[in-house]
Scaffold this motif. Structure first.
Motif, mmCIF file in Angstrom:
data_model
loop_
_atom_site.group_PDB
_atom_site.id
_atom_site.type_symbol
_atom_site.label_atom_id
_atom_site.label_comp_id
_atom_site.label_asym_id
_atom_site.label_seq_id
_atom_site.Cartn_x
_atom_site.Cartn_y
_atom_site.Cartn_z
ATOM 1 N N VAL A 12 0.841 -1.190 0.000
ATOM 2 C CA VAL A 12 0.000 0.000 0.000
ATOM 3 C C VAL A 12 0.881 1.246 0.000
ATOM 4 O O VAL A 12 0.792 2.094 -0.872
ATOM 5 C CB VAL A 12 -0.961 0.011 1.208
ATOM 6 C CG1 VAL A 12 -1.769 1.315 1.248
ATOM 7 C CG2 VAL A 12 -1.912 -1.176 1.145
ATOM 8 N N ASP A 228 -3.556 -4.938 0.288
ATOM 9 C CA ASP A 228 -3.340 -5.449 -1.069
ATOM 10 C C ASP A 228 -3.466 -6.959 -1.150
ATOM 11 O O ASP A 228 -3.429 -7.517 -2.254
ATOM 12 C CB ASP A 228 -1.970 -5.015 -1.596
ATOM 13 C CG ASP A 228 -0.817 -5.643 -0.827
ATOM 14 O OD1 ASP A 228 -0.864 -5.653 0.425
ATOM 15 O OD2 ASP A 228 0.137 -6.126 -1.462
ATOM 16 N N HIS A 255 -5.980 -2.428 -2.546
ATOM 17 C CA HIS A 255 -4.971 -1.732 -3.352
ATOM 18 C C HIS A 255 -4.527 -2.710 -4.433
ATOM 19 O O HIS A 255 -3.844 -3.699 -4.149
ATOM 20 C CB HIS A 255 -3.784 -1.308 -2.501
ATOM 21 C CG HIS A 255 -2.839 -0.377 -3.210
ATOM 22 N ND1 HIS A 255 -2.202 -0.717 -4.394
ATOM 23 C CD2 HIS A 255 -2.451 0.891 -2.940
ATOM 24 C CE1 HIS A 255 -1.461 0.283 -4.795
ATOM 25 N NE2 HIS A 255 -1.586 1.290 -3.935
ATOM 26 N N HIS A 257 -2.685 -4.235 -7.831
ATOM 27 C CA HIS A 257 -1.373 -4.224 -8.479
ATOM 28 C C HIS A 257 -1.472 -5.029 -9.770
ATOM 29 O O HIS A 257 -2.457 -5.743 -10.004
ATOM 30 C CB HIS A 257 -0.306 -4.849 -7.574
ATOM 31 C CG HIS A 257 -0.007 -4.068 -6.338
ATOM 32 N ND1 HIS A 257 0.855 -2.997 -6.319
ATOM 33 C CD2 HIS A 257 -0.465 -4.203 -5.063
ATOM 34 C CE1 HIS A 257 0.937 -2.504 -5.095
ATOM 35 N NE2 HIS A 257 0.144 -3.216 -4.316
ATOM 36 N N THR A 260 -2.154 -8.535 -8.874
ATOM 37 C CA THR A 260 -3.384 -8.911 -8.176
ATOM 38 C C THR A 260 -4.110 -9.981 -8.987
ATOM 39 O O THR A 260 -4.380 -9.790 -10.177
ATOM 40 C CB THR A 260 -4.300 -7.694 -7.994
ATOM 41 O OG1 THR A 260 -3.620 -6.696 -7.224
ATOM 42 C CG2 THR A 260 -5.586 -8.088 -7.270
#
Length: 293
Positions: A12, A228, A255, A257, A260
């Motif tokens: 984060v 995240d 959060h 990415h 993810t």
């Protein structure tokens, strides 16, 4: 009452990718030393193990007590632990070769070896690399603080690491609620309780009996939680909110990415996640929207 945000740290306020690569390299280096083989050959083996692990991510991850607490595809930091869990149960002849060497070195479980490599690697990383928050962290926190939003960073990392990283960026971080940014380290979000309490997302069992993390959430009583890694950061707050527990947040934010996984991002974890952001500069608008409710 001010809006209270409970935030994760790595992923984060930092970009975890490079440090996670250092952790994986340390796993390779220490494994090569145990089997007394050339580093290049061991690297090739572990790249193959990593590829196999990520090809079946629902079966591997960070499993400190044998139960998966976060899946290997949720967080780059979980790759080394995922490989350890892979070697525990699979890996063929070469995998067994490494597993036996690790056990002979005194590690009852291979994940214990991976955890030691993690600690060694991150300690060295802190020495070799200056603390670096994501771009815009200082400005985002100034805006939040100016709007009366209180941010508490709750992380598995030690408090001193968080304090050092934030203060290096000119942010008054400390364990006191009077600090510009409050930190709560050693949160043990990964620690699982004795029960089998869990929820299912995309066919994966995600355990939500996390007593240390529950205590932190109940004490802080956040309005918004951001992290995240769904399993570690958001699954328990989601379960608490669904049950109407005291201290449960009103909003859950992921959060996102590039790494993810789709099974989380595509459906927002079957609707458990309220918003997905790509930077801390988006938090102020979310906090203000909550305040206006």
């Amino acid at each position: 009452m001010p809006i209270r945000i409970l935030s994760d740290f790595d992923g984060v306020w930092t970009d975890p990718v490079h440090e996670a690569e250092v952790v994986f390299d340390e796993l390779v280096r220490q494994s090569a030393a145990l089997v007394s083989e050339p580093l290049e050959a061991v690297q090739a083996d572990f790249r193959r193990f990593s590829k196999a692990t990520l090809a079946a991510p629902e079966r591997h991850g960070w499993a400190p007590d044998g139960r998966i607490t976060a899946y290997v595809d949720e967080d780059p930091f979980c790759v080394a632990n995922g490989v350890a869990s892979y070697l525990e149960t699979a890996g063929g002849e070469r995998g067994q070769h490494y597993a036996e060497a690790i056990r002979k070195a005194g590690f009852e479980r291979l994940t214990q070896f991976a955890d030691r490599c993690f600690l060694d690697a991150t300690a060295r990383y802190r020495v070799e690399h200056p603390p670096a928050l994501v771009p815009g962290a200082r400005a985002a926190l100034t805006a939040l603080h100016g709007a009366g939003v209180h941010v508490v960073v709750v992380s598995n990392s030690e408090s001193i690491k968080l304090i050092d990283w934030f203060r290096a960026s000119g942010i008054d971080a400390g364990e006191s609620p009077d600090s510009e940014l409050e930190v709560c380290g050693n949160a043990r979000k990964f620690h699982l309780g004795e029960s089998d309490a869990s929820l299912t997302v995309a066919g994966r069992q995600i355990r939500v009996d996390r007593p240390a993390y529950r205590e932190a959430i109940t004490r802080i009583r956040p309005d918004l939680v951001i992290g995240d890694v769904f399993s570690l950061d958001l699954a328990l707050p989601h379960a608490m909110r669904a049950a109407g527990d005291a201290g449960a947040p009103k909003m859950l934010v992921l959060h996102g990415h590039d790494h993810t996984p789709a099974w989380i991002a595509d459906t927002r974890a079957d609707g458990a996640i309220d918003a997905i952001v790509r930077g801390v500069d988006e938090l102020l608008d979310l906090a203000l929207a909550l305040h206006a409710r």
